[in-house]
Scaffold this motif. Sequence first.
Motif, PDB file in Angstrom:
ATOM      1  N   UNK A   1       0.848  -1.184   0.000  1.00  0.00           N
ATOM      2  CA  UNK A   1       0.000   0.000   0.000  1.00  0.00           C
ATOM      3  C   UNK A   1       0.886   1.236   0.000  1.00  0.00           C
ATOM      4  N   UNK A   2       0.345   2.341  -0.465  1.00  0.00           N
ATOM      5  CA  UNK A   2       1.150   3.544  -0.645  1.00  0.00           C
ATOM      6  C   UNK A   2       0.958   4.523   0.508  1.00  0.00           C
ATOM      7  N   UNK A   3       2.062   5.102   0.954  1.00  0.00           N
ATOM      8  CA  UNK A   3       2.009   6.180   1.939  1.00  0.00           C
ATOM      9  C   UNK A   3       1.739   5.754   3.354  1.00  0.00           C
ATOM     10  N   UNK A   4       1.869   4.459   3.656  1.00  0.00           N
ATOM     11  CA  UNK A   4       1.611   3.938   4.998  1.00  0.00           C
ATOM     12  C   UNK A   4       2.928   3.874   5.768  1.00  0.00           C
ATOM     13  N   UNK A   5       3.013   4.632   6.847  1.00  0.00           N
ATOM     14  CA  UNK A   5       4.260   4.719   7.610  1.00  0.00           C
ATOM     15  C   UNK A   5       4.245   3.759   8.797  1.00  0.00           C
ATOM     16  N   UNK A   6       5.413   3.555   9.361  1.00  0.00           N
ATOM     17  CA  UNK A   6       5.571   2.663  10.508  1.00  0.00           C
ATOM     18  C   UNK A   6       6.481   3.306  11.540  1.00  0.00           C
ATOM     19  N   UNK A   7       6.318   2.884  12.783  1.00  0.00           N
ATOM     20  CA  UNK A   7       7.162   3.341  13.880  1.00  0.00           C
ATOM     21  C   UNK A   7       7.948   2.150  14.416  1.00  0.00           C
ATOM     22  N   UNK A   8       9.245   2.362  14.664  1.00  0.00           N
ATOM     23  CA  UNK A   8      10.057   1.269  15.191  1.00  0.00           C
ATOM     24  C   UNK A   8      11.099   1.806  16.160  1.00  0.00           C
ATOM     25  N   UNK A   9      11.595   0.904  16.994  1.00  0.00           N
ATOM     26  CA  UNK A   9      12.695   1.184  17.904  1.00  0.00           C
ATOM     27  C   UNK A   9      13.712   0.065  17.728  1.00  0.00           C
ATOM     28  N   UNK A  10      14.956   0.431  17.469  1.00  0.00           N
ATOM     29  CA  UNK A  10      15.999  -0.571  17.301  1.00  0.00           C
ATOM     30  C   UNK A  10      16.418  -1.119  18.660  1.00  0.00           C
ATOM     31  N   UNK A  11      17.155  -2.235  18.634  1.00  0.00           N
ATOM     32  CA  UNK A  11      17.583  -2.838  19.889  1.00  0.00           C
ATOM     33  C   UNK A  11      18.588  -1.970  20.640  1.00  0.00           C
ATOM     34  N   UNK A  12      19.220  -1.037  19.941  1.00  0.00           N
ATOM     35  CA  UNK A  12      20.116  -0.118  20.639  1.00  0.00           C
ATOM     36  C   UNK A  12      19.405   1.178  21.032  1.00  0.00           C
TER      37      UNK A  12
ATOM     38  N   UNK B   1      17.136   3.308  19.326  1.00  0.00           N
ATOM     39  CA  UNK B   1      16.925   4.428  18.410  1.00  0.00           C
ATOM     40  C   UNK B   1      15.529   4.348  17.798  1.00  0.00           C
ATOM     41  N   UNK B   2      14.725   5.411  17.920  1.00  0.00           N
ATOM     42  CA  UNK B   2      13.396   5.409  17.302  1.00  0.00           C
ATOM     43  C   UNK B   2      13.472   5.856  15.845  1.00  0.00           C
ATOM     44  N   UNK B   3      12.564   5.347  15.030  1.00  0.00           N
ATOM     45  CA  UNK B   3      12.490   5.754  13.622  1.00  0.00           C
ATOM     46  C   UNK B   3      11.036   5.735  13.161  1.00  0.00           C
ATOM     47  N   UNK B   4      10.707   6.637  12.265  1.00  0.00           N
ATOM     48  CA  UNK B   4       9.429   6.634  11.566  1.00  0.00           C
ATOM     49  C   UNK B   4       9.754   6.673  10.088  1.00  0.00           C
ATOM     50  N   UNK B   5       9.287   5.660   9.349  1.00  0.00           N
ATOM     51  CA  UNK B   5       9.634   5.573   7.933  1.00  0.00           C
ATOM     52  C   UNK B   5       8.581   4.739   7.224  1.00  0.00           C
ATOM     53  N   UNK B   6       8.651   4.735   5.898  1.00  0.00           N
ATOM     54  CA  UNK B   6       7.773   3.904   5.084  1.00  0.00           C
ATOM     55  C   UNK B   6       8.601   2.729   4.571  1.00  0.00           C
TER      56      UNK B   6
ATOM     57  N   UNK C   1       3.054  18.742  17.598  1.00  0.00           N
ATOM     58  CA  UNK C   1       4.170  19.689  17.490  1.00  0.00           C
ATOM     59  C   UNK C   1       4.328  20.473  18.788  1.00  0.00           C
ATOM     60  N   UNK C   2       3.191  20.850  19.399  1.00  0.00           N
ATOM     61  CA  UNK C   2       3.244  21.689  20.597  1.00  0.00           C
ATOM     62  C   UNK C   2       3.860  20.969  21.791  1.00  0.00           C
ATOM     63  N   UNK C   3       3.784  19.643  21.838  1.00  0.00           N
ATOM     64  CA  UNK C   3       4.327  18.914  22.986  1.00  0.00           C
ATOM     65  C   UNK C   3       5.741  18.385  22.730  1.00  0.00           C
ATOM     66  N   UNK C   4       6.290  18.665  21.532  1.00  0.00           N
ATOM     67  CA  UNK C   4       7.680  18.312  21.292  1.00  0.00           C
ATOM     68  C   UNK C   4       7.929  17.160  20.347  1.00  0.00           C
ATOM     69  N   UNK C   5       6.910  16.715  19.603  1.00  0.00           N
ATOM     70  CA  UNK C   5       7.110  15.626  18.649  1.00  0.00           C
ATOM     71  C   UNK C   5       7.886  16.150  17.445  1.00  0.00           C
ATOM     72  N   UNK C   6       8.970  15.447  17.102  1.00  0.00           N
ATOM     73  CA  UNK C   6       9.805  15.816  15.954  1.00  0.00           C
ATOM     74  C   UNK C   6       9.347  15.077  14.700  1.00  0.00           C
ATOM     75  N   UNK C   7       9.036  13.814  14.845  1.00  0.00           N
ATOM     76  CA  UNK C   7       8.535  13.026  13.732  1.00  0.00           C
ATOM     77  C   UNK C   7       7.524  12.031  14.272  1.00  0.00           C
TER      78      UNK C   7
END
Length: 899
Positions: A158-169, A171-176, A374-380
């Motif tokens: 599907x197109x444009x569907x993002x995911x949230x993940x945290x690596x074992x070390x 690090x958080x990431x948001x990507x498709x 945005x107001x509470x400090x979310x970057x991504x």
Amino acid sequence: MKRKEARNRGKQAGGRKWLVITLAGVMGMTPVLGSGLPFGQGLLSGYVVEAASASSVTKLGEEILTSGAVLMKYQMKSGTQTTLADVIRVDLNNKYVKLDVMTGTNNQFTARQSTGGMAQENGAVAAVNGDFFITGGQGAPMGGQVGNGILMSTPSQLQGMYAFLVTKDGKPMVDEYTFEGSIQAENGAVFPLAGMNKSAYVPEGGASKYSHLDAAYIYTGAWKAIERPTNSSTTPTEVMVTNGVITEISSMGGIPSAVPEGSYILRTHGKAAEFVRNQLAVGQTLTANYSLVSKQSGARVNPDSLQMMIGGHTLLVNGGKASSFTRDVSSIGGTRARTAVGYSKDNRYIYLVTAQKNSSSAGMSLSQLQEFMVSIGVWKGLNLDGGGSTTMVHRPLAEGSTKLTFNTEYGTAQRSIVNALGVFSTAPKGSLKGVKISGDTTLLIGQAGQYQLKGYDTYYNPVDMGSVNTSWKSSSGSLKVNGSTITAVKPGTSTLSAASGSASASMKVTVLGSEDIKELRAGTPSAPLAAGTTVSVPVTAVLNNGSSVDVPDSALQWEFSGFQGKVANGQLTVSSVNPGTQVGYAIARYDGFSTVVVLSSAAESMWEDFEYTSYPISFTTNVAAVTGKAAIVQDNDTNNRSKVLKLDYDMTGGIGQKMYAYAEFNGTTGKSVPATAASMSLDVKGDTSFNWLRAEFKDKNGKTAYVDLAKMIDWSGWKTLNVDLSAYGIAFPAQLKRVYVVNVEEGQDERSATGSVAFDNLSFMMPSLSSDAGLPTGTAQMSIGQKSMTVNGTKIATDAAPLLKDGTTYVPIRFVLDAFGGQAGWSGADQRVTVLRGSKLLELTVGKKELVLNGKRMTSSVAPMIVSGRTLVPLRVVSEQLGLTVKWDNNNKTVTIQS
């Protein structure tokens, strides 16, 4: 089918291990086959963010959940709109807290459960609902899922569907992400893999609208159902693989068993099945390889490197600013409850965000959610599933289990979903840091509350204090203390204190009085008037703040009129009926506030069981593109294979607007409900569509009443619904015109567009068949200042005259009741007038501009008063509540009352 995008869980319990494979993730989604519209049609490369109005955000408070996790509460004001938001902030720099994904019962797909259920099963400190899923599907997420470091589901195409993940070390990431994988036969032949543990859906950007056509999918022990999947429009060839060796091949049919632990099933069709026939054999080895791939950077991600991953929908925030939507959001638009996740610029904090929509909060649009994040400090950050699925649970300080943080769109009910994002404590046991009192902050008179002194350690996790001796005391007489049992005695607020050695704590406990109650509801509003009758009479109090509480027997006082009886353990038993009595009343009082059970010779009346229906039943709709059928059919699921009314509907052609699927009774005329009905009962066979179920009445005055049967159809199989009709103001006799399914435009992604429901055993509680029938009718006249009244032409003397004051006529109510039936009572201690007539109990208090009618508090413009030792009531207010008509002749200063 309903296009709910997926959620599920990746945390394993009890040492369970799923097959681990490498993966690369792409997320795309569409609805399940045969269920409705594609999740998005005509997708563009980017969607412009909605214009957001200026808003103010205020932090209301915060509460530590565990070391590294804090619950923060906010209020957001946008113009006249006020929304409450709850945020769990997780500190990734704290080694004693982690995030993980949870899924259905026993941590398996196709076994949905609530967010709270997942938290309880897995020991989470807090949780929010997760990924989108297809409501009519089996219960797997649309996106990818990694839980406890193990891949459980791959992203859909599907197109444009993002995911949230945290690596074992950490690090958080948001990507498709997209998925890439293959299987390799022992002879070296290779065939591409389409994914893992996926429901059937409509892919985007490819040649086929069928996800499982010519495709190979892996199903692991994380998939509970035997069918892999349903509604795929494809016949599978399946291969069982255990420890890398093929142990079974089932050609042109599925293997009839669940996936054993340590194994996986390769599910193939078409070209993939041809590969199996030509290249694979029992006893040979089979290798699977796969990975997740970032669609933005092309970087490959090994699932083994991830602590967790959960899918979502559009990107909401990027670089600390509201981003353009990455996917069409029309299906999730409107002002709703919302759920989202994001992280801070320095990668330290994770924010689990929810916006409430309930009686206290207006919800948010997507643009408002962006502004808030945005107001509470979310970057991504990205959007998770919202609407009726939005749920947050948290474990209060010192408590051992989680509770609902706020009411969902459906009250205290939690929707069963496919996965949730949980917060977990990994801290060791610490030393005692503090104590608190655990127990109810409000009690009803006569209710006994159980209270405990509970402790928490240096990591803010609960401490077992079961063996601690505690002394209790109350600051006032509102509470009676007997050990740890605290009993409410009278209305008021008291400070309850507890002490154990040097540790002590206190809390405010309020005992509710009649002034705190908006309504008392009798669970059985009417019953047969006959010796030996036994009925359940549960009573519920609706408080002024909108919450509801069951009233214990000890908090109620019962009075009986017209019969002798008793109430014990919530059961009303009639021992004898007074001679000549046609209508009896069981009045329940809480601190003087009343409700009533009306007993009469006619109680429940079967209105329609569809066994011998002689009038036409037909299907109709408000949208031409909606199709369906309404017919009386034999149902084999009922106990006696009875006839039922079945309503089939397909709304896929009308998505984007409000849609109705009606089963009409007797054309446009409807079928008569001949007398006043207090409640309605019916059996409904649900389809778990989450659509809205209603009934339409037209009363004797031509007014239409739309009655809610169920705010959402969240069950399958037969269920009995009991519906209170008293609040709808229906003037009987009335016509029941139709029963119908509603799919409103807002939140259509959460409801199935197709389905089938059935109805049986429609009945009404009609106390008025005997209680109102037989009441005197006619005309009475009274003149201001004259101690007499004329009833049907006969003049009758009275000992008090009507009084006109400030445009309101006041009369002694007893004479009106003598003329038109009923009885009145007076409580001097409470200054209360009680009126019983037909199916109604009306109570008024001298000097108070309110009345209570059958348990409901109502406001009046005038109050009863005492003149020359006689209690006078406002005639028009009282008479109209009792079903009488009042007319005023200003020239002659005369009132005319008719029934």
